[in-house]
Scaffold this motif. Structure first.
Motif, PDB file in Angstrom:
ATOM      1  N   ALA A 316      36.422  13.037 -46.846  1.00  0.00           N
ATOM      2  CA  ALA A 316      37.794  13.337 -46.465  1.00  0.00           C
ATOM      3  C   ALA A 316      38.198  14.752 -46.870  1.00  0.00           C
ATOM      4  CB  ALA A 316      38.748  12.320 -47.089  1.00  0.00           C
ATOM      5  N   GLU A 317      37.474  15.355 -47.813  1.00  0.00           N
ATOM      6  CA  GLU A 317      37.761  16.726 -48.234  1.00  0.00           C
ATOM      7  C   GLU A 317      37.268  17.741 -47.221  1.00  0.00           C
ATOM      8  OE1 GLU A 317      36.254  17.468 -52.114  1.00  0.00           O
ATOM      9  OE2 GLU A 317      37.038  15.607 -52.968  1.00  0.00           O
ATOM     10  N   PHE A 318      36.412  17.282 -46.271  1.00  0.00           N
ATOM     11  CA  PHE A 318      35.780  18.227 -45.354  1.00  0.00           C
ATOM     12  C   PHE A 318      36.153  17.991 -43.895  1.00  0.00           C
ATOM     13  CE2 PHE A 318      33.086  17.698 -49.082  1.00  0.00           C
ATOM     14  CZ  PHE A 318      32.843  19.014 -49.464  1.00  0.00           C
ATOM     15  N   THR A 319      36.951  16.970 -43.596  1.00  0.00           N
ATOM     16  CA  THR A 319      37.368  16.717 -42.216  1.00  0.00           C
ATOM     17  C   THR A 319      38.761  16.108 -42.191  1.00  0.00           C
ATOM     18  OG1 THR A 319      36.843  15.532 -40.161  1.00  0.00           O
ATOM     19  CG2 THR A 319      36.265  14.431 -42.222  1.00  0.00           C
ATOM     20  N   ARG A 320      39.503  16.421 -41.132  1.00  0.00           N
ATOM     21  CA  ARG A 320      40.830  15.847 -40.947  1.00  0.00           C
ATOM     22  C   ARG A 320      40.817  14.725 -39.907  1.00  0.00           C
ATOM     23  NH1 ARG A 320      44.921  18.778 -43.163  1.00  0.00           N
ATOM     24  NH2 ARG A 320      44.410  20.860 -43.959  1.00  0.00           N
ATOM     25  N   ASP A 321      39.659  14.471 -39.321  1.00  0.00           N
ATOM     26  CA  ASP A 321      39.556  13.441 -38.292  1.00  0.00           C
ATOM     27  C   ASP A 321      39.337  12.087 -38.976  1.00  0.00           C
ATOM     28  OD1 ASP A 321      39.016  11.819 -36.102  1.00  0.00           O
ATOM     29  OD2 ASP A 321      37.934  13.399 -35.036  1.00  0.00           O
ATOM     30  N   TRP A 322      40.441  11.463 -39.377  1.00  0.00           N
ATOM     31  CA  TRP A 322      40.340  10.221 -40.132  1.00  0.00           C
ATOM     32  C   TRP A 322      39.715   9.093 -39.314  1.00  0.00           C
ATOM     33  CZ3 TRP A 322      42.500   5.693 -38.532  1.00  0.00           C
ATOM     34  CH2 TRP A 322      43.474   5.760 -37.535  1.00  0.00           C
ATOM     35  N   ARG A 323      39.967   9.087 -38.006  1.00  0.00           N
ATOM     36  CA  ARG A 323      39.433   8.014 -37.164  1.00  0.00           C
ATOM     37  C   ARG A 323      37.910   8.099 -37.076  1.00  0.00           C
ATOM     38  NH1 ARG A 323      38.359   7.523 -31.628  1.00  0.00           N
ATOM     39  NH2 ARG A 323      38.507   5.378 -30.836  1.00  0.00           N
ATOM     40  N   ALA A 324      37.387   9.299 -36.855  1.00  0.00           N
ATOM     41  CA  ALA A 324      35.927   9.462 -36.794  1.00  0.00           C
ATOM     42  C   ALA A 324      35.293   9.084 -38.125  1.00  0.00           C
ATOM     43  CB  ALA A 324      35.584  10.908 -36.423  1.00  0.00           C
ATOM     44  N   LEU A 325      35.950   9.468 -39.220  1.00  0.00           N
ATOM     45  CA  LEU A 325      35.427   9.142 -40.541  1.00  0.00           C
ATOM     46  C   LEU A 325      35.505   7.635 -40.789  1.00  0.00           C
ATOM     47  CD1 LEU A 325      34.279  10.053 -43.198  1.00  0.00           C
ATOM     48  CD2 LEU A 325      36.591  10.600 -43.986  1.00  0.00           C
ATOM     49  N   ALA A 326      36.598   7.001 -40.353  1.00  0.00           N
ATOM     50  CA  ALA A 326      36.727   5.553 -40.506  1.00  0.00           C
ATOM     51  C   ALA A 326      35.648   4.836 -39.708  1.00  0.00           C
ATOM     52  CB  ALA A 326      38.112   5.099 -40.050  1.00  0.00           C
ATOM     53  N   PHE A 327      35.376   5.299 -38.515  1.00  0.00           N
ATOM     54  CA  PHE A 327      34.289   4.729 -37.715  1.00  0.00           C
ATOM     55  C   PHE A 327      32.958   4.863 -38.469  1.00  0.00           C
ATOM     56  CE2 PHE A 327      35.066   4.027 -32.970  1.00  0.00           C
ATOM     57  CZ  PHE A 327      36.390   3.645 -33.152  1.00  0.00           C
ATOM     58  N   GLY A 328      32.711   6.042 -39.016  1.00  0.00           N
ATOM     59  CA  GLY A 328      31.432   6.300 -39.664  1.00  0.00           C
ATOM     60  C   GLY A 328      31.196   5.457 -40.894  1.00  0.00           C
ATOM     61  N   VAL A 329      32.172   5.418 -41.795  1.00  0.00           N
ATOM     62  CA  VAL A 329      31.966   4.653 -43.028  1.00  0.00           C
ATOM     63  C   VAL A 329      32.012   3.153 -42.758  1.00  0.00           C
ATOM     64  CG1 VAL A 329      32.777   6.496 -44.537  1.00  0.00           C
ATOM     65  CG2 VAL A 329      34.427   4.820 -43.649  1.00  0.00           C
ATOM     66  N   SER A 330      32.685   2.743 -41.682  1.00  0.00           N
ATOM     67  CA  SER A 330      32.676   1.330 -41.312  1.00  0.00           C
ATOM     68  C   SER A 330      31.286   0.906 -40.869  1.00  0.00           C
ATOM     69  CB  SER A 330      33.689   1.064 -40.190  1.00  0.00           C
ATOM     70  OG  SER A 330      35.013   1.266 -40.633  1.00  0.00           O
ATOM     71  N   VAL A 331      30.679   1.677 -40.000  1.00  0.00           N
ATOM     72  CA  VAL A 331      29.300   1.407 -39.591  1.00  0.00           C
ATOM     73  C   VAL A 331      28.358   1.560 -40.778  1.00  0.00           C
ATOM     74  CG1 VAL A 331      27.395   2.239 -38.157  1.00  0.00           C
ATOM     75  CG2 VAL A 331      29.688   2.023 -37.178  1.00  0.00           C
ATOM     76  N   GLY A 332      28.694   2.493 -41.685  1.00  0.00           N
ATOM     77  CA  GLY A 332      27.869   2.713 -42.865  1.00  0.00           C
ATOM     78  C   GLY A 332      27.811   1.527 -43.802  1.00  0.00           C
ATOM     79  N   GLY A 333      28.721   0.559 -43.637  1.00  0.00           N
ATOM     80  CA  GLY A 333      28.668  -0.648 -44.456  1.00  0.00           C
ATOM     81  C   GLY A 333      27.487  -1.525 -44.140  1.00  0.00           C
ATOM     82  N   PHE A 334      26.859  -1.301 -42.989  1.00  0.00           N
ATOM     83  CA  PHE A 334      25.638  -2.021 -42.630  1.00  0.00           C
ATOM     84  C   PHE A 334      24.438  -1.177 -43.076  1.00  0.00           C
ATOM     85  CE2 PHE A 334      29.020  -2.900 -39.556  1.00  0.00           C
ATOM     86  CZ  PHE A 334      29.164  -4.272 -39.739  1.00  0.00           C
ATOM     87  N   GLY A 335      23.247  -1.569 -42.710  1.00  0.00           N
ATOM     88  CA  GLY A 335      22.073  -0.816 -43.125  1.00  0.00           C
ATOM     89  C   GLY A 335      21.608  -1.234 -44.500  1.00  0.00           C
ATOM     90  N   ILE A 336      21.422  -0.268 -45.387  1.00  0.00           N
ATOM     91  CA  ILE A 336      20.986  -0.558 -46.750  1.00  0.00           C
ATOM     92  C   ILE A 336      22.095  -1.292 -47.486  1.00  0.00           C
ATOM     93  CG2 ILE A 336      20.212   0.475 -48.930  1.00  0.00           C
ATOM     94  CD1 ILE A 336      19.083   2.792 -47.302  1.00  0.00           C
TER      95      ILE A 336
END
Length: 381
Positions: A316-336
């Motif tokens: 969040a310190e490096f981008t203002r696009d909260w929606r794109a970041l929310a999408f990314g960390v939401s998908v990031g909950g899967f995987g490892i």
């Protein structure tokens, strides 16, 4: 019993401590990582507790006490009988549990949903043989997918909602497409992962009596505790719940999973120490995540190393696009598994050591396919 005898009885000698760590692979990894970080980038030991999100730890402690009380009351076993009477196949049960886990996670966070669903699976397994590990894995995937929808679903959503300034309805509207796509994908995966075989009820027994005052009190306190936690008064809630049960039904406090609390404390220390390393911050700055797609990919990938909550806070310190970041960390909950703390809770509650391989056999492909679908949604809208 003398004071000396009491001290010897409750002392934890080095051998027993080593045995505990050896039985807990996650705990072993965290301790090794902490030692490595302290050697590479040392910090004063007295400064490490500041890195812990004590509100989360206290919330976890309170939920452990309350769910243990509900379990000891016999309510979960009673509920298990009721569920089995209305479900006639393994596949139908899996679909029911996925829906329940996802719906609960939208309202009371993904962690709380797991404290309801996984113990229910374990109780059902006492009535009829079930693929406990597989059902637990799908419960973890379901709470990660369902919790995407609302700001209350998970900690990273709360953080991004507060910093974005968007309305509650606006947040839900923005995240609805991703949540819907991942839930459809999850149900499709469940359809091929579970057989339509009938559940074997031959070992069903008489319904276990429910200690109604115990169950009712625990349920009421559960709701009150969650409300206090949401209003940032979790310390008051934990004191009330802990002291109350210690006086009334102390087994609800004494029999909780204390090792899980230690794992969470160490996780915050290790992950936040790693996230603060200058080399990591410089690397993120060099990548330049100013575009939505780069912010999305950064969130999805970084979550695999430091979990999605710290990833959201850092990026969040490096981008203002909260929606794109929310999408990314939401998908990031899967995987490892470490991508989401909910994954670790689910695996831990299942109590099966062999579940780790099976979890990643499903979650990593889900992360890849879900990640591609999330990128398509982000580009399409």
């Amino acid at each position: 019993m003398t004071a000396a005898e009491s001290s010897r009885k409750f002392a934890w000698p080095p051998r027993e401590l080593f045995a505990l760590v050896a039985k807990e692979p996650v705990l072993s990894i965290l301790i090794a990582a902490l030692i490595a970080l302290q050697c590479w980038h040392p910090q004063p030991w007295r400064a490490l507790p500041v890195l812990v999100d004590w509100a989360t730890v206290m919330t976890l402690a309170g939920l452990l006490i309350l769910t243990k009380a509900i379990e000891l009351s016999g309510f979960l076993m009673w509920l298990a009988h009721r569920v089995v009477r209305h479900v006639h196949s393994e596949r139908a049960l899996a679909c029911l549990l996925i829906g329940l886990a996802a719906a609960l996670s939208m309202l009371v966070t993904n962690d709380v949903a797991l404290f309801v669903v996984v113990p229910l699976v374990l109780s059902l397994n006492k009535l009829t043989p079930l693929p406990v590990a597989r059902l637990t894995i799908f419960a973890a995937l379901a709470v990660n997918a369902g919790s995407i929808l609302t700001p209350l679903g998970n900690p990273q959503n709360l953080f991004l909602w507060q910093t974005s300034g968007v309305s509650f309805g606006g947040f839900v509207y923005a995240l609805l497409p991703l949540c819907a796509v991942l839930m459809v994908l999850l149900y499709a995966l469940a359809f091929v992962s579970f057989k339509p075989r009938r559940l074997d009820l031959s070992h069903d027994a008489a319904v276990q009596p429910v200690d109604q005052p115990y169950a009712a009190t625990a349920a009421l306190l559960f709701v009150a505790f969650v409300l206090l936690a949401d209003s940032h008064h979790v310390d008051i809630g934990l004191i009330g719940v802990g002291l109350g049960f210690l006086v009334w039904r102390r087994e609800a406090v004494l029999k909780i999973d204390w090792a899980l609390l230690l794992i969470f404390v160490l996780m915050f220390v290790v992950l936040r120490s790693a996230a603060a390393l200058p080399s990591i911050k410089q690397t993120i700055a060099a990548i330049d995540i100013g575009t939505p797609l780069r912010a999305y990919v950064a969130g999805a990938v970084l979550s695999q190393g430091i979990s999605n909550v710290p990833a959201a806070i850092m990026l969040a310190e490096f981008t203002r696009d909260w929606r794109a970041l929310a999408f990314g960390v939401s998908v990031g909950g899967f995987g490892i598994a470490i991508g989401s703390l909910a994954n670790l809770i689910a695996v831990r509650l299942a109590g099966e050591r062999r579940i780790w391989f099976a979890f990643h056999l499903l979650s990593i492909p889900f992360w890849i396919v879900g990640g591609a679908l999330g990128a398509w949604l982000l580009a399409w809208q």
